[in-house]
Design a protein around this motif. Structure first.
Motif, PDB file in Angstrom:
ATOM      1  N   GLU A  38      14.502  14.009  11.361  1.00 16.43           N
ATOM      2  CA  GLU A  38      13.629  14.814  10.325  1.00 16.43           C
ATOM      3  C   GLU A  38      13.462  13.732   9.116  1.00 16.43           C
ATOM      4  O   GLU A  38      12.409  13.396   8.424  1.00 16.43           O
ATOM      5  N   MET A  39      14.565  13.139   8.698  1.00 15.88           N
ATOM      6  CA  MET A  39      14.494  11.998   7.701  1.00 15.88           C
ATOM      7  C   MET A  39      13.642  11.111   8.127  1.00 15.88           C
ATOM      8  O   MET A  39      13.038  10.527   7.316  1.00 15.88           O
ATOM      9  N   ALA A  40      13.610  10.515   9.312  1.00 15.46           N
ATOM     10  CA  ALA A  40      12.920   9.475   9.447  1.00 15.46           C
ATOM     11  C   ALA A  40      11.397   9.956   9.616  1.00 15.46           C
ATOM     12  O   ALA A  40      10.539   8.897   9.498  1.00 15.46           O
ATOM     13  N   ARG A  41      11.206  10.994   9.930  1.00 16.45           N
ATOM     14  CA  ARG A  41       9.717  11.535  10.034  1.00 16.45           C
ATOM     15  C   ARG A  41       9.232  11.489   8.447  1.00 16.45           C
ATOM     16  O   ARG A  41       7.904  10.859   8.280  1.00 16.45           O
ATOM     17  N   LEU A  42      10.065  12.057   7.556  1.00 16.04           N
ATOM     18  CA  LEU A  42       9.637  12.056   6.195  1.00 16.04           C
ATOM     19  C   LEU A  42       9.471  10.773   5.706  1.00 16.04           C
ATOM     20  O   LEU A  42       8.665  10.354   4.852  1.00 16.04           O
ATOM     21  N   VAL A  43      10.485   9.839   6.027  1.00 19.64           N
ATOM     22  CA  VAL A  43      10.215   8.410   5.396  1.00 19.64           C
ATOM     23  C   VAL A  43       9.081   7.746   5.883  1.00 19.64           C
ATOM     24  O   VAL A  43       8.422   6.995   5.343  1.00 19.64           O
ATOM     25  N   GLY A  44       8.983   8.071   7.240  1.00 22.17           N
ATOM     26  CA  GLY A  44       7.599   7.540   7.751  1.00 22.17           C
ATOM     27  C   GLY A  44       6.385   7.805   7.122  1.00 22.17           C
ATOM     28  O   GLY A  44       5.359   7.090   7.103  1.00 22.17           O
ATOM     29  N   VAL A  45       6.330   9.231   6.719  1.00 22.87           N
ATOM     30  CA  VAL A  45       5.139   9.896   6.100  1.00 22.87           C
ATOM     31  C   VAL A  45       5.086   9.080   4.734  1.00 22.87           C
ATOM     32  O   VAL A  45       4.118   8.558   4.251  1.00 22.87           O
ATOM     33  N   MET A  46       6.361   8.892   3.822  1.00 27.95           N
ATOM     34  CA  MET A  46       6.011   7.915   2.771  1.00 27.95           C
ATOM     35  C   MET A  46       5.505   6.759   3.106  1.00 27.95           C
ATOM     36  O   MET A  46       4.712   6.059   2.180  1.00 27.95           O
ATOM     37  N   ALA A  47       6.151   5.921   4.178  1.00 25.47           N
ATOM     38  CA  ALA A  47       5.635   4.779   4.415  1.00 25.47           C
ATOM     39  C   ALA A  47       3.973   4.482   4.610  1.00 25.47           C
ATOM     40  O   ALA A  47       3.390   3.650   4.171  1.00 25.47           O
ATOM     41  N   THR A  48       3.682   5.639   5.418  1.00 23.41           N
ATOM     42  CA  THR A  48       1.959   5.647   5.876  1.00 23.41           C
ATOM     43  C   THR A  48       1.241   5.719   4.722  1.00 23.41           C
ATOM     44  O   THR A  48       0.330   5.142   4.148  1.00 23.41           O
ATOM     45  N   ASN A  49       1.672   6.657   3.741  1.00 17.83           N
ATOM     46  CA  ASN A  49       0.896   6.993   2.515  1.00 17.83           C
ATOM     47  C   ASN A  49       1.140   5.880   1.596  1.00 17.83           C
ATOM     48  O   ASN A  49       0.045   5.677   0.911  1.00 17.83           O
ATOM     49  N   LEU A  50       2.110   5.410   1.319  1.00 18.48           N
ATOM     50  CA  LEU A  50       2.160   4.156   0.500  1.00 18.48           C
ATOM     51  C   LEU A  50       1.424   3.066   0.953  1.00 18.48           C
ATOM     52  O   LEU A  50       0.478   2.474   0.252  1.00 18.48           O
ATOM     53  N   ALA A  51       1.305   2.733   2.230  1.00 18.58           N
ATOM     54  CA  ALA A  51       0.406   1.836   2.748  1.00 18.58           C
ATOM     55  C   ALA A  51      -1.113   2.216   2.662  1.00 18.58           C
ATOM     56  O   ALA A  51      -2.173   1.152   2.601  1.00 18.58           O
ATOM     57  N   ASP A  52      -1.479   3.349   2.588  1.00 20.61           N
ATOM     58  CA  ASP A  52      -2.742   3.860   2.412  1.00 20.61           C
ATOM     59  C   ASP A  52      -3.349   3.784   0.823  1.00 20.61           C
ATOM     60  O   ASP A  52      -4.406   4.204   0.665  1.00 20.61           O
ATOM     61  N   LEU A  53      -2.393   3.572   0.115  1.00 14.05           N
ATOM     62  CA  LEU A  53      -2.752   3.200  -1.317  1.00 14.05           C
ATOM     63  C   LEU A  53      -3.702   2.204  -1.601  1.00 14.05           C
ATOM     64  O   LEU A  53      -3.247   1.230  -0.994  1.00 14.05           O
ATOM     65  N   PRO A  54      -4.661   2.358  -2.395  1.00 14.65           N
ATOM     66  CA  PRO A  54      -5.411   1.198  -2.495  1.00 14.65           C
ATOM     67  C   PRO A  54      -4.832   0.046  -3.426  1.00 14.65           C
ATOM     68  O   PRO A  54      -3.731   0.082  -3.754  1.00 14.65           O
ATOM     69  N   ASP A  55      -5.424  -1.171  -3.080  1.00  8.38           N
ATOM     70  CA  ASP A  55      -4.686  -2.288  -3.718  1.00  8.38           C
ATOM     71  C   ASP A  55      -4.480  -2.217  -5.297  1.00  8.38           C
ATOM     72  O   ASP A  55      -3.438  -2.676  -5.915  1.00  8.38           O
ATOM     73  N   ALA A  56      -5.456  -1.524  -5.862  1.00 11.67           N
ATOM     74  CA  ALA A  56      -5.292  -1.351  -7.387  1.00 11.67           C
ATOM     75  C   ALA A  56      -4.008  -0.553  -7.576  1.00 11.67           C
ATOM     76  O   ALA A  56      -3.311  -1.012  -8.600  1.00 11.67           O
ATOM     77  N   GLN A  57      -3.777   0.462  -6.935  1.00 10.99           N
ATOM     78  CA  GLN A  57      -2.562   0.938  -7.295  1.00 10.99           C
ATOM     79  C   GLN A  57      -1.463   0.289  -6.969  1.00 10.99           C
ATOM     80  O   GLN A  57      -0.260   0.440  -7.524  1.00 10.99           O
ATOM     81  N   ARG A  58      -1.357  -0.379  -5.784  1.00 18.20           N
ATOM     82  CA  ARG A  58      -0.343  -1.423  -5.488  1.00 18.20           C
ATOM     83  C   ARG A  58       0.182  -2.419  -6.528  1.00 18.20           C
ATOM     84  O   ARG A  58       1.174  -2.318  -6.629  1.00 18.20           O
ATOM     85  N   GLN A  59      -0.741  -2.701  -7.032  1.00 21.99           N
ATOM     86  CA  GLN A  59      -0.847  -3.640  -8.221  1.00 21.99           C
ATOM     87  C   GLN A  59      -0.220  -2.879  -9.533  1.00 21.99           C
ATOM     88  O   GLN A  59       0.611  -3.375 -10.253  1.00 21.99           O
ATOM     89  N   GLN A  60      -0.727  -1.676  -9.760  1.00 16.50           N
ATOM     90  CA  GLN A  60      -0.378  -0.913 -10.877  1.00 16.50           C
ATOM     91  C   GLN A  60       1.211  -0.569 -10.695  1.00 16.50           C
ATOM     92  O   GLN A  60       1.938  -0.275 -11.610  1.00 16.50           O
ATOM     93  N   PHE A  61       1.616  -0.228  -9.503  1.00 10.16           N
ATOM     94  CA  PHE A  61       2.855   0.233  -9.266  1.00 10.16           C
ATOM     95  C   PHE A  61       3.862  -1.008  -8.784  1.00 10.16           C
ATOM     96  O   PHE A  61       4.396  -0.994  -7.616  1.00 10.16           O
TER      97      PHE A  61
END
Length: 118
Positions: A38-61
């Motif tokens: 379950e932790m792996a699934r949740l961390v995977g959700v985080m990784a997927t959603n972080l990857a889906d953030l637009p470049d502007a937010q990646r630069q902002q964060f």
């Protein structure tokens, strides 16, 4: 609104993963097959959603560890030893740091984290 949804998914999944791991030491973590899955699934959700953030937010964060987040899905799909090592690192270091920085960013730019009616 899409950014707010992605950020909410990241925060919720990270918080849930940390709650699961709250009282675990590494030995307990390695013995707990269901919690680890379950932790792996949740961390995977985080990784997927972080990857889906637009470049502007990646630069902002900028303080988020983007390189490690990009590499994590591959490590979680690797052999069991690599998977467990990567997941333990994520739970103990990467997830808490990410959530901490997102709280800081939310204080500075709360609008990004708010759902707005269009």
């Amino acid at each position: 609104m899409i950014i707010a949804a992605l950020l909410a998914n990241i925060v919720n999944a990270g918080t849930d993963a940390l709650v699961l791991a709250e009282d675990m030491d590494e030995a307990t973590f390695r013995r707990s097959r269901l919690a680890r899955a379950e932790m792996a699934r949740l961390v995977g959700v985080m990784a997927t959603n972080l990857a889906d953030l637009p470049d502007a937010q990646r630069q902002q964060f900028a303080e988020l560890d983007w390189n490690t987040w990009r590499a994590l899905p591959e490590q979680l799909n690797a052999d069991p030893a690599t998977h467990d090592e990567a997941l333990w690192f994520a739970i103990r270091a990467l997830v808490p740091a990410t959530l901490m920085w997102l709280r800081v960013y939310k204080e500075g730019a709360p609008g990004l984290f708010e759902f707005q009616q269009g």
